[in-house]
Design an enzyme around this catalytic site. Structure first.
Site, PDB file in Angstrom:
ATOM      1  CG  ASP A  90      -2.032  -0.996   1.177  1.00 16.03           C
ATOM      2  OD1 ASP A  90      -2.160  -1.674   0.142  1.00 16.03           O
ATOM      3  OD2 ASP A  90      -2.774  -1.134   2.174  1.00 16.03           O
ATOM      4  CG  ASP A 238      -2.887  -8.653  15.584  1.00 16.04           C
ATOM      5  OD1 ASP A 238      -3.670  -7.901  16.206  1.00 16.04           O
ATOM      6  OD2 ASP A 238      -1.654  -8.470  15.572  1.00 16.04           O
TER       7      ASP A 238
END
Length: 501
Positions: A90, A238
């Site tokens: 990105d 996560d």
């Protein structure tokens, strides 16, 4: 005592009691660790035909470490026809060109590797991972952040755990590439060792929930989908996915014998930015998953541990009023006898302070370090932990208030050895107002220290010194790096920027 003095002491005592609960939890973790230490995880079976694996490498403006990461992944020992690598980039800077060139070179050597670039960065890291899964071919998905260097045998040593159809994720232990770079990196290494050596092992082997750490782990793709996929409504995607997946019945495996080294932040502001993201994300996750978890049909010990794990950063909210009250209580209690010390300071030391010493010393001892190596950095571990409380308390308040912030990447510079300068490196963490508050608290603690020394009353002096050194070190380091960053920007303007290695 006057009523005002009594209320100050009572408030101080209540804060100590609550903090001692979280401090005592470290004793529980150490107990579970030693009780289950020898329950080593082993694969249920071995694959006769190895499965297809996708490795995802999410990166964002990582010009100093991208080539190192892709080079390490290219050396992983796994059948090339069963391995796919996705570079999920990105980036908005030169990292794009570096990553493309590395991908082209490695692909020419026979590795199935693709470069996937997004321009909107929606969902940040979670969005990049989810986007990669749309085209991923692997039944299992390993993830490595840009600053990690996976071992060539990582997949060979982890994939067979998935012969058990109940296993949804396997997590390796983090190592430290630049542990000896500075005092700050030594302290960070010890803090992480406590988490990875003691806590993860204790939770996993005792049947509690533990979490994927965002990198250096491998997932069963079906488990990701079952848990609801990568979501980006928290800063710790996560941790969020880990709890959602385990609540669906999937089992996780932690293998501390597999170590994946990574680069620790070498600057205080970068470290604070990382810790802020982790603290805020953990509270966001607690608000999101704890109501469902507590209502689920799970063992009581699993629920209890989940509450302690996900709410641990709430303790930082209490550290600020404790810091304010500490010098005041010293003044109030200085005229009282030793029984005041026994009633307040010694229990606090046993439950909170000594628990930190014992917990982190154990994490070092379990790695074979000498007694001196175990203890010499522990005073600074405690001091910096206290010094971070302004940073962490802000993160907790933001999470509780629902204040949304972008996912801020931790700057990494590809440094390993002490003495390597980062002044001319491009990536810098933002400097906030916090150093002013931290330095003000350090000055406030200095008053208490001087008061005690002047009156030759020393029993509370160690506590005040920890607060004074902690706030002072964190605040001064932040200010110094901010000023150095300004100088570095002028240096880059006035001289050519060296190419990343």
């Amino acid at each position: 005592m006057t009523s005002l003095e009594l209320s100050v002491v009572v408030g101080y005592a209540l804060l100590l009691c609550i903090l001692s609960i979280y401090g005592s939890h470290r004793y529980a973790m150490a107990y579970l660790y030693y009780r289950h230490k020898y329950r080593l995880p082993t694969p249920k079976d071995r694959f006769e035909q190895l499965p297809r694996v996708t490795i995802q490498l999410p990166i964002f403006n990582e010009m100093y470490v991208t080539e190192r990461l892709i080079g390490a992944v290219a050396k992983i020992d796994y059948p090339r026809e069963l391995l796919e690598v996705q570079v999920l980039d990105d980036s908005t800077d030169e990292t794009q060109g570096i990553a493309r060139a590395c991908v082209d070179r490695v692909r020419a050597e026979g590795l199935d590797i693709v470069y996937i670039h997004r321009t909107d960065r929606s969902g940040f890291k979670a969005g990049a991972l989810e986007n990669g899964l749309k085209t991923a071919m692997g039944e299992f998905v390993a993830v490595f952040d840009a600053d990690f260097i996976p071992d060539p045998h990582f997949l060979r040593r982890t994939v067979d755990f998935f012969t058990d159809p109940k296993v949804g994720m396997v997590q390796a232990r983090w190592g430290h590439l630049n542990r000896g770079y500075s005092l700050l990196t030594q302290v960070q290494a010890i803090l992480l060792d406590g988490h990875f050596v003691i806590e993860h092992t204790a939770r996993n082997r005792s049947g509690r929930f533990f979490n994927f750490n965002g990198t250096a782990g491998i997932w069963r793709r079906e488990a990701i989908a079952s848990g609801g996929g990568w979501q980006h409504d928290t800063l710790t995607e996560d941790l969020d996915l880990s709890y959602r997946t385990q609540m669906k019945g999937w089992q996780f495996v932690y293998v501390p014998q597999i170590v994946t080294p990574a680069e620790l932040p070498v600057e205080m502001n970068a470290f604070k930015s990382q810790q802020h993201r982790w603290a805020k994300g953990s509270i966001q996750t607690a608000l999101k998953v704890l109501p469902r978890l507590l209502d689920a049909d799970l063992p009581r010990e699993v629920k209890r541990e989940a509450v302690m794990h996900l709410t641990a950063n709430l303790a930082y909210l209490l550290m600020i009023p404790l810091a304010i009250l500490l010098p005041i209580t010293v003044v109030v209690r200085v005229s009282h006898g030793w029984y005041e010390v026994l009633f307040l300071d010694i229990p606090f030391f046993a439950a909170a302070t000594f628990s930190v010493v014992a917990f982190y010393a154990a994490s070092q001892r379990e790695q074979g370090r000498t007694t001196w190596q175990q203890i010499k950095y522990l005073p600074m571990v405690m001091a910096i932990g206290i010094g971070l409380s302004v940073n962490q308390a802000r993160a907790v308040v933001e999470a509780l208030m629902g204040y949304e912030t972008a996912f801020t990447r931790t700057p990494k510079h590809g440094v390993a050895s002490a003495g390597e300068s980062v002044t001319r490196k491009r990536y810098k963490a933002a400097v906030t107002f916090q150093p002013i508050v931290e330095l003000a608290l350090a000055a406030y603690m200095t008053y208490g220290v001087m008061y005690l020394i002047e009156r030759e009353v020393y029993y509370s002096l160690p506590f005040l010194l920890l607060f004074q050194v902690g706030f002072g070190y964190v605040g001064l380091a932040s200010v110094y790096e901010g000023l150095r960053g300004r100088v570095g920007r002028w240096v880059r303007v006035l001289s050519p920027q060296p190419s990343p290695e």
